[in-house]
Design a protein around this motif. Structure first.
Motif, PDB file in Angstrom:
ATOM      1  N   ALA A  22      45.756  63.411 -37.778  1.00 23.76           N
ATOM      2  CA  ALA A  22      46.211  62.110 -37.324  1.00 23.76           C
ATOM      3  C   ALA A  22      45.066  61.362 -36.641  1.00 23.76           C
ATOM      4  O   ALA A  22      44.899  60.157 -36.857  1.00 23.76           O
ATOM      5  N   ALA A  23      44.299  62.058 -35.823  1.00 27.29           N
ATOM      6  CA  ALA A  23      43.186  61.419 -35.126  1.00 27.29           C
ATOM      7  C   ALA A  23      42.123  60.974 -36.129  1.00 27.29           C
ATOM      8  O   ALA A  23      41.526  59.905 -35.988  1.00 27.29           O
ATOM      9  N   ALA A  24      41.893  61.777 -37.150  1.00 32.94           N
ATOM     10  CA  ALA A  24      40.901  61.438 -38.170  1.00 32.94           C
ATOM     11  C   ALA A  24      41.344  60.192 -38.942  1.00 32.94           C
ATOM     12  O   ALA A  24      40.514  59.339 -39.292  1.00 32.94           O
ATOM     13  N   ARG A  25      42.662  60.076 -39.189  1.00 32.34           N
ATOM     14  CA  ARG A  25      43.184  58.898 -39.889  1.00 32.34           C
ATOM     15  C   ARG A  25      42.985  57.635 -39.059  1.00 32.34           C
ATOM     16  O   ARG A  25      42.605  56.595 -39.585  1.00 32.34           O
ATOM     17  N   ARG A  26      43.272  57.744 -37.766  1.00 33.40           N
ATOM     18  CA  ARG A  26      43.087  56.584 -36.882  1.00 33.40           C
ATOM     19  C   ARG A  26      41.619  56.185 -36.829  1.00 33.40           C
ATOM     20  O   ARG A  26      41.280  55.006 -36.866  1.00 33.40           O
ATOM     21  N   GLU A  27      40.759  57.177 -36.734  1.00 39.76           N
ATOM     22  CA  GLU A  27      39.331  56.898 -36.679  1.00 39.76           C
ATOM     23  C   GLU A  27      38.850  56.266 -37.990  1.00 39.76           C
ATOM     24  O   GLU A  27      38.079  55.302 -37.981  1.00 39.76           O
ATOM     25  N   THR A  28      39.333  56.749 -39.113  1.00 46.44           N
ATOM     26  CA  THR A  28      38.975  56.189 -40.418  1.00 46.44           C
ATOM     27  C   THR A  28      39.470  54.751 -40.525  1.00 46.44           C
ATOM     28  O   THR A  28      38.748  53.871 -41.005  1.00 46.44           O
ATOM     29  N   ALA A  29      40.687  54.496 -40.072  1.00 50.40           N
ATOM     30  CA  ALA A  29      41.236  53.134 -40.107  1.00 50.40           C
ATOM     31  C   ALA A  29      40.420  52.205 -39.206  1.00 50.40           C
ATOM     32  O   ALA A  29      40.131  51.063 -39.582  1.00 50.40           O
ATOM     33  N   ALA A  30      40.042  52.692 -38.023  1.00 52.49           N
ATOM     34  CA  ALA A  30      39.241  51.883 -37.108  1.00 52.49           C
ATOM     35  C   ALA A  30      37.873  51.579 -37.709  1.00 52.49           C
ATOM     36  O   ALA A  30      37.367  50.452 -37.612  1.00 52.49           O
ATOM     37  N   LEU A  31      37.267  52.574 -38.329  1.00 49.04           N
ATOM     38  CA  LEU A  31      35.974  52.359 -38.967  1.00 49.04           C
ATOM     39  C   LEU A  31      36.096  51.378 -40.138  1.00 49.04           C
ATOM     40  O   LEU A  31      35.220  50.532 -40.345  1.00 49.04           O
ATOM     41  N   GLY A  32      37.179  51.484 -40.882  1.00 49.70           N
ATOM     42  CA  GLY A  32      37.411  50.552 -41.989  1.00 49.70           C
ATOM     43  C   GLY A  32      37.547  49.126 -41.487  1.00 49.70           C
ATOM     44  O   GLY A  32      37.012  48.183 -42.088  1.00 49.70           O
ATOM     45  N   LEU A  33      38.243  48.945 -40.365  1.00 48.05           N
ATOM     46  CA  LEU A  33      38.403  47.618 -39.776  1.00 48.05           C
ATOM     47  C   LEU A  33      37.059  47.076 -39.296  1.00 48.05           C
ATOM     48  O   LEU A  33      36.735  45.911 -39.528  1.00 48.05           O
ATOM     49  N   ARG A  34      36.276  47.923 -38.653  1.00 49.86           N
ATOM     50  CA  ARG A  34      34.953  47.507 -38.185  1.00 49.86           C
ATOM     51  C   ARG A  34      34.058  47.118 -39.361  1.00 49.86           C
ATOM     52  O   ARG A  34      33.316  46.127 -39.302  1.00 49.86           O
ATOM     53  N   LEU A  35      34.139  47.893 -40.444  1.00 43.76           N
ATOM     54  CA  LEU A  35      33.341  47.600 -41.630  1.00 43.76           C
ATOM     55  C   LEU A  35      33.744  46.250 -42.237  1.00 43.76           C
ATOM     56  O   LEU A  35      32.890  45.453 -42.619  1.00 43.76           O
ATOM     57  N   ALA A  36      35.023  45.963 -42.304  1.00 42.80           N
ATOM     58  CA  ALA A  36      35.499  44.682 -42.843  1.00 42.80           C
ATOM     59  C   ALA A  36      35.019  43.518 -41.979  1.00 42.80           C
ATOM     60  O   ALA A  36      34.567  42.487 -42.499  1.00 42.80           O
ATOM     61  N   ARG A  37      35.092  43.678 -40.655  1.00 42.71           N
ATOM     62  CA  ARG A  37      34.621  42.620 -39.754  1.00 42.71           C
ATOM     63  C   ARG A  37      33.111  42.406 -39.898  1.00 42.71           C
ATOM     64  O   ARG A  37      32.636  41.274 -39.920  1.00 42.71           O
ATOM     65  N   ALA A  38      32.372  43.490 -39.979  1.00 44.52           N
ATOM     66  CA  ALA A  38      30.916  43.384 -40.116  1.00 44.52           C
ATOM     67  C   ALA A  38      30.556  42.713 -41.443  1.00 44.52           C
ATOM     68  O   ALA A  38      29.651  41.866 -41.505  1.00 44.52           O
ATOM     69  N   GLY A  39      31.267  43.072 -42.498  1.00 39.79           N
ATOM     70  CA  GLY A  39      31.020  42.453 -43.805  1.00 39.79           C
ATOM     71  C   GLY A  39      31.309  40.968 -43.772  1.00 39.79           C
ATOM     72  O   GLY A  39      30.542  40.161 -44.317  1.00 39.79           O
ATOM     73  N   ALA A  40      32.404  40.580 -43.123  1.00 38.25           N
ATOM     74  CA  ALA A  40      32.756  39.161 -43.017  1.00 38.25           C
ATOM     75  C   ALA A  40      31.701  38.407 -42.205  1.00 38.25           C
ATOM     76  O   ALA A  40      31.307  37.291 -42.567  1.00 38.25           O
ATOM     77  N   ALA A  41      31.226  39.000 -41.127  1.00 40.41           N
ATOM     78  CA  ALA A  41      30.201  38.368 -40.301  1.00 40.41           C
ATOM     79  C   ALA A  41      28.898  38.203 -41.090  1.00 40.41           C
ATOM     80  O   ALA A  41      28.226  37.167 -40.989  1.00 40.41           O
ATOM     81  N   GLN A  42      28.537  39.209 -41.880  1.00 40.71           N
ATOM     82  CA  GLN A  42      27.334  39.124 -42.710  1.00 40.71           C
ATOM     83  C   GLN A  42      27.463  38.006 -43.740  1.00 40.71           C
ATOM     84  O   GLN A  42      26.513  37.268 -43.999  1.00 40.71           O
TER      85      GLN A  42
END
Length: 106
Positions: free
Chosen positions: A1-21
Protein backbone atom coordinates in the motif's frame (compact mmCIF):
# COMPACT_ATOMS: atom_id res chain seq x y z
CA UNK A 1 0.00 0.00 0.00
CA UNK A 2 2.82 2.41 0.86
CA UNK A 3 4.59 1.59 -2.41
CA UNK A 4 1.37 2.33 -4.33
CA UNK A 5 0.99 5.71 -2.64
CA UNK A 6 4.61 6.53 -3.32
CA UNK A 7 4.25 5.50 -6.98
CA UNK A 8 1.10 7.62 -7.33
CA UNK A 9 2.86 10.60 -5.72
CA UNK A 10 5.84 10.20 -8.02
CA UNK A 11 3.51 9.95 -11.02
CA UNK A 12 1.81 13.19 -9.99
CA UNK A 13 5.15 14.94 -9.54
CA UNK A 14 6.28 13.69 -12.95
CA UNK A 15 3.10 15.02 -14.61
CA UNK A 16 3.54 18.43 -12.95
CA UNK A 17 7.21 18.60 -13.94
CA UNK A 18 6.35 17.65 -17.53
CA UNK A 19 3.66 20.34 -17.69
CA UNK A 20 6.07 22.95 -16.29
CA UNK A 21 8.72 21.95 -18.86
CA UNK A 22 6.16 22.30 -21.65
CA UNK A 23 5.12 25.79 -20.48
CA UNK A 24 8.77 26.83 -20.25
CA UNK A 25 9.53 25.50 -23.74
CA UNK A 26 6.52 27.33 -25.19
CA UNK A 27 7.66 30.60 -23.58
CA UNK A 28 11.19 30.17 -24.97
CA UNK A 29 9.78 29.37 -28.41
CA UNK A 30 7.60 32.49 -28.28
CA UNK A 31 10.55 34.70 -27.30
CA UNK A 32 12.68 33.25 -30.10
CA UNK A 33 9.89 33.80 -32.63
CA UNK A 34 9.47 37.44 -31.55
CA UNK A 35 13.23 38.02 -31.78
CA UNK A 36 13.36 36.46 -35.24
CA UNK A 37 10.46 38.64 -36.38
CA UNK A 38 12.13 41.80 -35.04
CA UNK A 39 15.36 40.97 -36.89
CA UNK A 40 13.64 40.04 -40.14
CA UNK A 41 14.62 42.12 -43.13
CA UNK A 42 10.91 42.17 -44.07
CA UNK A 43 10.32 44.36 -40.98
CA UNK A 44 13.07 46.68 -42.20
CA UNK A 45 11.33 46.92 -45.56
CA UNK A 46 8.05 47.71 -43.79
CA UNK A 47 9.77 50.69 -42.14
CA UNK A 48 10.47 52.19 -45.57
CA UNK A 49 13.85 50.79 -46.54
CA UNK A 50 14.61 48.86 -49.73
CA UNK A 51 17.05 46.06 -50.56
CA UNK A 52 19.01 46.58 -53.77
CA UNK A 53 20.57 43.60 -55.52
CA UNK A 54 22.79 43.53 -58.57
CA UNK A 55 23.98 40.28 -60.12
CA UNK A 56 22.17 38.45 -57.31
CA UNK A 57 24.23 40.07 -54.55
CA UNK A 58 23.03 42.74 -52.14
CA UNK A 59 24.54 46.13 -52.94
CA UNK A 60 25.41 48.09 -49.81
CA UNK A 61 27.31 50.94 -51.48
CA UNK A 62 26.69 53.07 -54.57
CA UNK A 63 30.22 52.28 -55.73
CA UNK A 64 29.19 48.63 -56.17
CA UNK A 65 26.76 49.52 -58.96
CA UNK A 66 28.11 50.10 -62.43
CA UNK A 67 26.33 52.41 -64.86
CA UNK A 68 23.82 50.38 -66.86
CA UNK A 69 23.68 47.58 -64.26
CA UNK A 70 20.35 45.83 -63.83
CA UNK A 71 19.04 46.27 -60.30
CA UNK A 72 16.45 44.25 -58.42
CA UNK A 73 14.93 46.53 -55.77
CA UNK A 74 12.79 44.89 -53.06
CA UNK A 75 10.20 46.93 -51.16
CA UNK A 76 7.75 45.86 -48.47
CA UNK A 77 4.99 45.30 -51.05
CA UNK A 78 6.97 43.77 -53.91
CA UNK A 79 9.98 44.34 -56.09
CA UNK A 80 10.91 46.15 -59.30
CA UNK A 81 13.71 45.94 -61.81
CA UNK A 82 15.65 49.10 -62.64
CA UNK A 83 18.72 50.13 -64.59
CA UNK A 84 21.46 52.27 -63.04
CA UNK A 85 21.52 55.55 -64.97
CA UNK A 86 25.12 56.55 -64.46
CA UNK A 87 27.89 57.23 -62.00
CA UNK A 88 27.12 58.35 -58.50
CA UNK A 89 26.87 62.09 -58.21
CA UNK A 90 29.04 63.53 -55.45
CA UNK A 91 27.33 65.31 -52.61
CA UNK A 92 27.74 69.04 -52.03
CA UNK A 93 31.23 70.13 -51.23
CA UNK A 94 31.72 71.51 -47.76
CA UNK A 95 34.66 73.39 -46.38
CA UNK A 96 35.89 72.59 -42.90
CA UNK A 97 35.07 75.36 -40.40
CA UNK A 98 37.78 77.85 -39.58
CA UNK A 99 39.79 77.06 -36.50
CA UNK A 100 37.80 77.83 -33.37
CA UNK A 101 34.42 77.91 -35.20
CA UNK A 102 31.75 75.27 -34.93
CA UNK A 103 30.48 75.64 -38.49
CA UNK A 104 26.94 75.39 -39.78
CA UNK A 105 24.78 72.35 -39.27
CA UNK A 106 22.72 73.29 -42.35
Amino acid sequence: AAARRETAALGLRLARAGAAQLVSARERWGRAARLLESLSYARTLARGFAVVRTDGAVATRAAQIAPGATLDIAFADGSVKATAAGPRRPGPETKPPAKGEQGSLF
